[in-house]
Every structure is written in structure tokens, then in C-alpha cells.
Scaffold this motif. Sequence first.
Motif, PDB file in Angstrom:
ATOM      1  N   ARG A  76       1.957  -4.982 -24.856  1.00 22.58           N
ATOM      2  CA  ARG A  76       1.309  -5.340 -23.599  1.00 22.58           C
ATOM      3  C   ARG A  76       1.193  -6.861 -23.442  1.00 22.58           C
ATOM      4  NH1 ARG A  76      -2.311  -3.175 -19.823  1.00 22.58           N
ATOM      5  NH2 ARG A  76      -2.072  -1.137 -20.819  1.00 22.58           N
ATOM      6  N   ALA A  77       0.817  -7.554 -24.547  1.00 23.76           N
ATOM      7  CA  ALA A  77       0.655  -9.003 -24.486  1.00 23.76           C
ATOM      8  C   ALA A  77       1.984  -9.691 -24.171  1.00 23.76           C
ATOM      9  CB  ALA A  77       0.084  -9.524 -25.795  1.00 23.76           C
ATOM     10  N   GLU A 120       7.685   0.419 -21.179  1.00 23.70           N
ATOM     11  CA  GLU A 120       8.545   1.176 -22.099  1.00 23.70           C
ATOM     12  C   GLU A 120       9.892   0.509 -22.367  1.00 23.70           C
ATOM     13  OE1 GLU A 120       7.289   3.535 -23.964  1.00 23.70           O
ATOM     14  OE2 GLU A 120       5.517   2.906 -22.865  1.00 23.70           O
ATOM     15  N   PRO A 121      10.556  -0.069 -21.346  1.00 20.22           N
ATOM     16  CA  PRO A 121      11.802  -0.781 -21.667  1.00 20.22           C
ATOM     17  C   PRO A 121      11.572  -1.940 -22.637  1.00 20.22           C
ATOM     18  CG  PRO A 121      11.632  -0.389 -19.310  1.00 20.22           C
ATOM     19  CD  PRO A 121      10.305  -0.036 -19.897  1.00 20.22           C
ATOM     20  N   LEU A 122      10.470  -2.645 -22.441  1.00 20.38           N
ATOM     21  CA  LEU A 122      10.137  -3.756 -23.342  1.00 20.38           C
ATOM     22  C   LEU A 122       9.854  -3.234 -24.742  1.00 20.38           C
ATOM     23  CD1 LEU A 122       9.443  -6.696 -23.962  1.00 20.38           C
ATOM     24  CD2 LEU A 122       7.139  -6.249 -23.084  1.00 20.38           C
ATOM     25  N   ARG A 123       9.114  -2.137 -24.832  1.00 20.77           N
ATOM     26  CA  ARG A 123       8.822  -1.551 -26.147  1.00 20.77           C
ATOM     27  C   ARG A 123      10.115  -1.162 -26.858  1.00 20.77           C
ATOM     28  NH1 ARG A 123       4.065   0.312 -27.277  1.00 20.77           N
ATOM     29  NH2 ARG A 123       3.633   0.739 -25.066  1.00 20.77           N
ATOM     30  N   ALA A 124      11.060  -0.601 -26.079  1.00 19.54           N
ATOM     31  CA  ALA A 124      12.340  -0.207 -26.667  1.00 19.54           C
ATOM     32  C   ALA A 124      13.108  -1.416 -27.183  1.00 19.54           C
ATOM     33  CB  ALA A 124      13.172   0.546 -25.627  1.00 19.54           C
ATOM     34  N   ARG A 173       3.150 -11.863 -20.690  1.00 16.57           N
ATOM     35  CA  ARG A 173       3.795 -13.175 -20.697  1.00 16.57           C
ATOM     36  C   ARG A 173       5.088 -13.146 -19.880  1.00 16.57           C
ATOM     37  NH1 ARG A 173       3.281 -16.778 -24.867  1.00 16.57           N
ATOM     38  NH2 ARG A 173       4.932 -17.876 -23.736  1.00 16.57           N
ATOM     39  N   LEU A 174       5.732 -11.978 -19.837  1.00 19.52           N
ATOM     40  CA  LEU A 174       6.980 -11.846 -19.087  1.00 19.52           C
ATOM     41  C   LEU A 174       6.740 -11.522 -17.617  1.00 19.52           C
ATOM     42  CD1 LEU A 174       9.081  -9.838 -21.694  1.00 19.52           C
ATOM     43  CD2 LEU A 174       9.423 -12.225 -21.024  1.00 19.52           C
ATOM     44  N   GLY A 175       5.470 -11.374 -17.238  1.00 17.08           N
ATOM     45  CA  GLY A 175       5.153 -11.092 -15.846  1.00 17.08           C
ATOM     46  C   GLY A 175       5.232  -9.633 -15.454  1.00 17.08           C
TER      47      GLY A 175
END
Length: 248
Positions: A84-85, A101-105, A89-91
Amino acid sequence: MTKQLQEVQVEREELALAERVLNRSAEQAQADVEAAAPVSAQVAGRAVLLIPYRSDAADEGALPGDYRKILAIVREADGPVQVRAVGERLGLDAAVRGRLEPLRAKMTKLADHGWLHKRPDGRFTTPLALELSRQAAANVTALREKFSALPDVARYLTSRPVRRGFLWDSFDSGIAAALVGDPDAARDHFERVLREDALAPWMVEAQEKTRDLHAIAADRNAVTAWVTRAVDSCRSKLGLDPVPFAIS
């Protein structure tokens, strides 16, 4: 007329709701696609990893730009970070279901390929921080075997020859002397630190800490509390869990 206006308002609200539902459905579909994105591609008939293993790459320049941004954010963080953090930062809007979820992946792929380290609690840190934490743990174990009690540590540190420019020698010796109840020796070592020429920002910071310690050198409990906070801070930055800390 009033009835017609009410009907129009109802229709507008229904349309707005339908639009929000469609937008969220589209975002979720995109998230599912990105999360399932392949980690390799065909180049000249050969499979090439889009996310190479850390051991096979010269540097992070081999990664796609969005992955490099993730690495930079994790590296700049003061300790392990949550997905989440990084998303904030990525907006990314973390309130939208599935948006992270895409970021988590991607972060998991980076961890699987050695670029990041994923902790049991789900947070991420850099492999360098993990390696430093392991080295620190090994050093602590070796020191505990060599010095079984705090007075032994203090005698060793305070008996070393004074070396001009070796600021941390005097800093550590001062702390050790204060912890065993020798404020005069502690102040003497702290004053050596303060006499060093502060040629870099980290030396200025070290001398500021030294002034604080010099002021409380006669209060063993206060020094113990200072050391406890410093140890907890270092462990947090290295991704280590806090541990009970007692000095006797």
C-alpha cells in the motif's frame, strides 16, 4: 413538470452509478490482466525473461521502468514497506478494490527473482538490508561469545589506543563506560569525539548524539534508555523484529 424533473434526476443518478460500476469493472479486469502477465517474451524465437534474475543481470537497468521505480521506492524507505505504501508513492488509489494487486504481483516477481526480499509479514525490503541484518546478527553472536559480560566489553573498548580520526572508537567507548557506571571515563571519550573536525554531515550528526550522551553520562538509566532506542531503530531499518533489551 416536477414529476418529469424527478424522473430525469433518477435517470441521471442511475447512469452515474452504472458508469462507476463499469469503470471499476474495467480497472479490475486490467488488474487481473497485469497480475497474470507473463514474465518472459519471445525474442528471435527464444524465451527472454522480462524480469531477469538478479544474479544474471549486470544492474537494475535490465528491468522495465515501472519495476525500477518500485525498487527505488523500497530502497528509499526507512525499513520494510507494505505494498500500500509503495502504491501511494506511485499515485495509486488504494481505496479502489484490486487496484494494488498488479503492484503486489510485480513486487512478488521482483522478490522471486532476487531483486527484493519479501518478509513473512508481507512487507518488502531490499536484499542488501537482509544481508546487512544477517551480518549484524553474526557479529553480535561472535561478540557475545568473546565478551560474556558488559564490564568485559567496557574494559576492552576503553583500553584501546586512541586513534585520531576514528570517531566511532571513542563514541562506543564512551557509551560502554557510561553503561557500567563510569561517567568520568565516559565523558572523557565523548569529549574526544567532540574534538574531531566534523568534515561530513554524518560526523555532525554523530557529534550531536555525543553531546546528548555527554549530558546524561552520569545517569546510567538514561544512557540505557538511549541505547535501547538506538538499537530498536537500527533493527527496524534492517528489517529485524524488536527484541527485549536489558543491560545489567
